[in-house]
Design a protein around this motif. Structure first.
Motif, PDB file in Angstrom:
ATOM      1  N   LEU A  35      -3.929  89.224  49.434  1.00  0.00           N
ATOM      2  CA  LEU A  35      -2.581  88.733  49.153  1.00  0.00           C
ATOM      3  C   LEU A  35      -2.071  89.243  47.812  1.00  0.00           C
ATOM      4  N   VAL A  36      -2.946  89.276  46.825  1.00  0.00           N
ATOM      5  CA  VAL A  36      -2.530  89.745  45.500  1.00  0.00           C
ATOM      6  C   VAL A  36      -2.038  91.189  45.577  1.00  0.00           C
ATOM      7  N   VAL A  37      -2.804  92.041  46.241  1.00  0.00           N
ATOM      8  CA  VAL A  37      -2.396  93.440  46.392  1.00  0.00           C
ATOM      9  C   VAL A  37      -1.078  93.523  47.161  1.00  0.00           C
ATOM     10  N   THR A  38      -0.944  92.729  48.222  1.00  0.00           N
ATOM     11  CA  THR A  38       0.277  92.739  49.033  1.00  0.00           C
ATOM     12  C   THR A  38       1.503  92.403  48.182  1.00  0.00           C
ATOM     13  N   ILE A  39       1.375  91.394  47.340  1.00  0.00           N
ATOM     14  CA  ILE A  39       2.510  90.960  46.513  1.00  0.00           C
ATOM     15  C   ILE A  39       2.827  91.983  45.434  1.00  0.00           C
ATOM     16  N   LEU A  40       1.787  92.503  44.772  1.00  0.00           N
ATOM     17  CA  LEU A  40       2.008  93.431  43.663  1.00  0.00           C
ATOM     18  C   LEU A  40       2.506  94.787  44.133  1.00  0.00           C
ATOM     19  N   THR A  41       2.305  95.090  45.408  1.00  0.00           N
ATOM     20  CA  THR A  41       2.842  96.339  45.971  1.00  0.00           C
ATOM     21  C   THR A  41       4.122  96.089  46.762  1.00  0.00           C
ATOM     22  N   ASP A  42       4.614  94.865  46.672  1.00  0.00           N
ATOM     23  CA  ASP A  42       5.878  94.472  47.312  1.00  0.00           C
ATOM     24  C   ASP A  42       5.849  94.691  48.813  1.00  0.00           C
ATOM     25  N   ASP A  43       4.696  94.391  49.404  1.00  0.00           N
ATOM     26  CA  ASP A  43       4.537  94.521  50.847  1.00  0.00           C
ATOM     27  C   ASP A  43       4.931  93.204  51.519  1.00  0.00           C
ATOM     28  N   PHE A  44       4.795  93.149  52.849  1.00  0.00           N
ATOM     29  CA  PHE A  44       5.319  92.021  53.617  1.00  0.00           C
ATOM     30  C   PHE A  44       4.283  90.917  53.817  1.00  0.00           C
ATOM     31  N   ILE A  45       4.707  89.679  53.600  1.00  0.00           N
ATOM     32  CA  ILE A  45       3.931  88.488  53.939  1.00  0.00           C
ATOM     33  C   ILE A  45       4.745  87.680  54.939  1.00  0.00           C
ATOM     34  N   PRO A  46       4.166  87.282  56.077  1.00  0.00           N
ATOM     35  CA  PRO A  46       4.920  86.517  57.084  1.00  0.00           C
ATOM     36  C   PRO A  46       5.488  85.228  56.506  1.00  0.00           C
ATOM     37  N   PRO A  47       6.594  84.751  57.081  1.00  0.00           N
ATOM     38  CA  PRO A  47       7.212  83.516  56.584  1.00  0.00           C
ATOM     39  C   PRO A  47       6.248  82.327  56.643  1.00  0.00           C
ATOM     40  N   ILE A  48       6.413  81.428  55.703  1.00  0.00           N
ATOM     41  CA  ILE A  48       5.671  80.170  55.689  1.00  0.00           C
ATOM     42  C   ILE A  48       6.498  79.135  56.456  1.00  0.00           C
ATOM     43  N   ILE A  49       5.833  78.435  57.368  1.00  0.00           N
ATOM     44  CA  ILE A  49       6.531  77.457  58.210  1.00  0.00           C
ATOM     45  C   ILE A  49       6.418  76.073  57.576  1.00  0.00           C
ATOM     46  N   TYR A  54       5.743  86.586  40.091  1.00  0.00           N
ATOM     47  CA  TYR A  54       6.580  85.389  40.110  1.00  0.00           C
ATOM     48  C   TYR A  54       7.945  85.632  40.766  1.00  0.00           C
ATOM     49  N   GLU A  55       8.411  86.896  40.766  1.00  0.00           N
ATOM     50  CA  GLU A  55       9.720  87.200  41.362  1.00  0.00           C
ATOM     51  C   GLU A  55       9.618  87.576  42.834  1.00  0.00           C
ATOM     52  N   TYR A  56       8.405  87.636  43.356  1.00  0.00           N
ATOM     53  CA  TYR A  56       8.224  87.991  44.772  1.00  0.00           C
ATOM     54  C   TYR A  56       8.972  86.999  45.658  1.00  0.00           C
ATOM     55  N   GLN A  57       9.629  87.504  46.710  1.00  0.00           N
ATOM     56  CA  GLN A  57      10.444  86.681  47.589  1.00  0.00           C
ATOM     57  C   GLN A  57       9.573  86.039  48.677  1.00  0.00           C
ATOM     58  N   VAL A  58       9.477  84.728  48.644  1.00  0.00           N
ATOM     59  CA  VAL A  58       8.701  83.974  49.631  1.00  0.00           C
ATOM     60  C   VAL A  58       9.668  83.436  50.675  1.00  0.00           C
ATOM     61  N   GLU A  59       9.513  83.917  51.891  1.00  0.00           N
ATOM     62  CA  GLU A  59      10.394  83.481  52.977  1.00  0.00           C
ATOM     63  C   GLU A  59       9.787  82.264  53.671  1.00  0.00           C
ATOM     64  N   THR A  60      10.615  81.263  53.937  1.00  0.00           N
ATOM     65  CA  THR A  60      10.162  80.072  54.660  1.00  0.00           C
ATOM     66  C   THR A  60      11.099  79.786  55.831  1.00  0.00           C
ATOM     67  N   VAL A  61      10.551  79.118  56.838  1.00  0.00           N
ATOM     68  CA  VAL A  61      11.340  78.611  57.966  1.00  0.00           C
ATOM     69  C   VAL A  61      11.114  77.111  58.023  1.00  0.00           C
ATOM     70  N   ILE A  62      12.194  76.338  57.982  1.00  0.00           N
ATOM     71  CA  ILE A  62      12.095  74.884  57.853  1.00  0.00           C
ATOM     72  C   ILE A  62      12.543  74.200  59.139  1.00  0.00           C
ATOM     73  N   HIS A  63      11.650  73.357  59.702  1.00  0.00           N
ATOM     74  CA  HIS A  63      11.974  72.533  60.862  1.00  0.00           C
ATOM     75  C   HIS A  63      12.208  71.095  60.393  1.00  0.00           C
ATOM     76  N   GLU A  64      13.158  70.422  60.997  1.00  0.00           N
ATOM     77  CA  GLU A  64      13.342  68.985  60.764  1.00  0.00           C
ATOM     78  C   GLU A  64      12.622  68.236  61.877  1.00  0.00           C
ATOM     79  N   CYS A  65      11.664  67.353  61.520  1.00  0.00           N
ATOM     80  CA  CYS A  65      10.867  66.705  62.561  1.00  0.00           C
ATOM     81  C   CYS A  65      10.133  65.484  62.021  1.00  0.00           C
ATOM     82  N   ASP A  66       9.479  64.733  62.957  1.00  0.00           N
ATOM     83  CA  ASP A  66       8.644  63.599  62.588  1.00  0.00           C
ATOM     84  C   ASP A  66       7.184  64.037  62.579  1.00  0.00           C
TER      85      ASP A  66
END
Length: 461
Positions: free
Chosen positions: A42-56, A135-147
């Motif tokens: 993950l560290v290498v992925t972030i520092l090379t500005d590669d893709f990390i799948p969205p966090i749900i 710290y400036e790496y873009q973390v993409e998230t997908v948010i569900h509203e649920c119980d």
């Protein structure tokens, strides 16, 4: 319910939200974050500005937001920044190229090509440019509203392709009691007084063992060795009280377990020994006696005593799965038999003399008239109680045994039929669940009730 929405944070924003509790990495049914295998990549992925799948994420009705998929990634982010984690020397592509900010001779800012080897380095040792990039790496998230029920459903859906092991899959089918199980798994018992490895804990073994214990303690007749079926059964049939009882039992064990016996509580047999302790508790004996039995079992009985089938304890599962219902029943039967035998032998002379004095005084008998038959009286009393008095009845308390034993001796002295004694005791136990701490008064009360029953029985006959 609103459609899922996308939200992009900088890494710093995302970690701040986690730190401050706006985003929780502790969804009740979430598996333990397995960050160690992925952090270097993950560290290498972030520092090379590669893709990390969205966090749900799941935004619950209560207002909290929990991680549904991405808990391990989040834990890895945190460990890198705040855990003083050192990148392994085996990391792939360890040389990171970047632009280094410097000053020329005139004091002007210039940007020069640079490289940094991240092997065996902590985040604090990174150049400030790489820290800033992280710290400036873009973390993409997908948010569900649920119980909470929907959270468990999303966990099953999103994690089905991420290599969840059997224990982790089991846990997500138990959303109703997941929070309780998490709290129990954090007890001192599992931290200091058990023999689970860190890897086993990370793989969900504690949560499975806790679930199996409740199943074994309260629902052994419906046991199923498949973890998913145990989880589904407990989610439907178990109760808060059952998990609370296990929690209380663990609190008691924390006061008596010593280093020489904690190896007994391992991934294979913990739920068996915790069930045995629950049965021991019902005998109303000092908890220390259970620890003494475990010491004797560990040092001697385990490798010397065999059950009715001629097997040592560790041989019971040699030809079958350790999770088979019959194997578990055979282990419990053997352990309970050994424990009762041990406790009987442990009865000290002072207690024996107390029994003798009590019977001689309250039945006005010479000691010679009953001493030789004391083993018979005790065995007969145990059988009587087993047939007539509930295991959890206070009448079975050790403090009340003097009166019960005296009643047994009295019955034999008067040549009263066992059937009559059993019928009376069944009725007596049904209407009484307590006793007088003064055993002399208590015995006289029981004797009067017994004599009255016999008298009425004779009339009706």
């Amino acid at each position: 319910m609103a459609r899922p929405r996308r939200q992009i944070y900088t890494m710093q924003q995302y970690l701040n939200n986690v730190k401050e509790g706006y985003i929780s990495n502790n969804a009740a049914t979430q598996r333990n974050p397995a960050w160690k295998p992925i952090i270097d990549g993950l560290v290498v992925t972030i520092l090379t500005d590669d893709f990390i799948p969205p966090i749900i994420l799941a935004e619950e009705e209560s207002g909290g937001t929990v991680i549904v998929d991405g808990g391990s990634r989040t834990a890895a982010f945190k460990m890198l920044c705040n855990g003083n984690y050192k990148i392994k020397s085996s990391v792939e592509d360890p040389i990171i190229k970047y632009k280094k900010m410097e000053k020329d001779e005139k004091g002007n800012t210039i940007w020069n090509d640079a490289e940094y080897d991240i092997r065996n380095k902590t985040f604090e040792q990174f150049p400030k440019e790489l820290q800033k990039k992280f710290y400036e790496y873009q973390v993409e998230t997908v948010i569900h509203e649920c119980d909470s029920e929907k959270v468990a459903k999303y966990l099953r859906r999103y994690n089905i392709h991420t290599g969840m092991n059997a224990n982790e899959k089991m846990f997500i089918y138990l959303p109703k009691f997941a929070n309780k199980i998490r709290k129990i798994a954090n007890r001192q018992f599992f931290v200091d007084f058990s023999n689970f490895t860190d890897n086993e804990k990370e793989k969900g073994m504690l949560e499975r063992s806790i679930s199996e214990t409740v199943m074994c303690m309260f629902h052994l007749e419906d046991w199923n060795k498949q973890g998913k079926k145990i989880a589904s059964y407990l989610d439907e049939k178990s109760s808060e009280e059952e998990f609370d009882q296990l929690n209380n039992n663990l609190h008691r064990l924390e006061n008596i377990i010593t280093d020489d016996i904690k190896d007994i509580f391992n991934k294979k047999d913990t739920f068996v020994f915790l069930t045995l302790f629950d049965r021991f508790i019902k005998m109303k004996i000092d908890d220390v006696k259970f620890a003494e039995f475990l010491v004797e079992f560990s040092k001697n009985l385990r490798n010397k005593k065999k059950n009715e089938k001629g097997l040592l304890f560790d041989e019971i599962d040699k030809d079958a799965s350790t999770k088979d219902k019959q194997v578990i029943s055979d282990k419990l039967d053997m352990l309970e038999s050994l424990m009762l035998e041990f406790l009987h032998k442990e009865k000290n002379l002072k207690e024996q003399k107390r029994e003798e004095d009590f019977i001689a005084e309250n039945l006005n008998m010479n000691r010679e008239a009953f001493l030789e038959d004391m083993d018979f009286y005790n065995e007969s009393l145990d059988l009587l109680l087993e047939n007539t008095v509930r295991v959890d009845s206070k009448l079975r308390s050790e403090e009340n045994r003097l009166s019960l034993l005296a009643i047994m001796v009295y019955s034999c002295k008067e040549n009263i039929k066992n059937a009559d004694l059993e019928k009376w005791m069944t009725k007596y136990a049904a209407k009484n669940n307590s006793y007088n701490s003064d055993q002399t008064k208590n015995f006289l009360y029981m004797k009067r009730d017994f004599d009255r029953y016999r008298k009425e029985h004779k009339k009706s006959a």
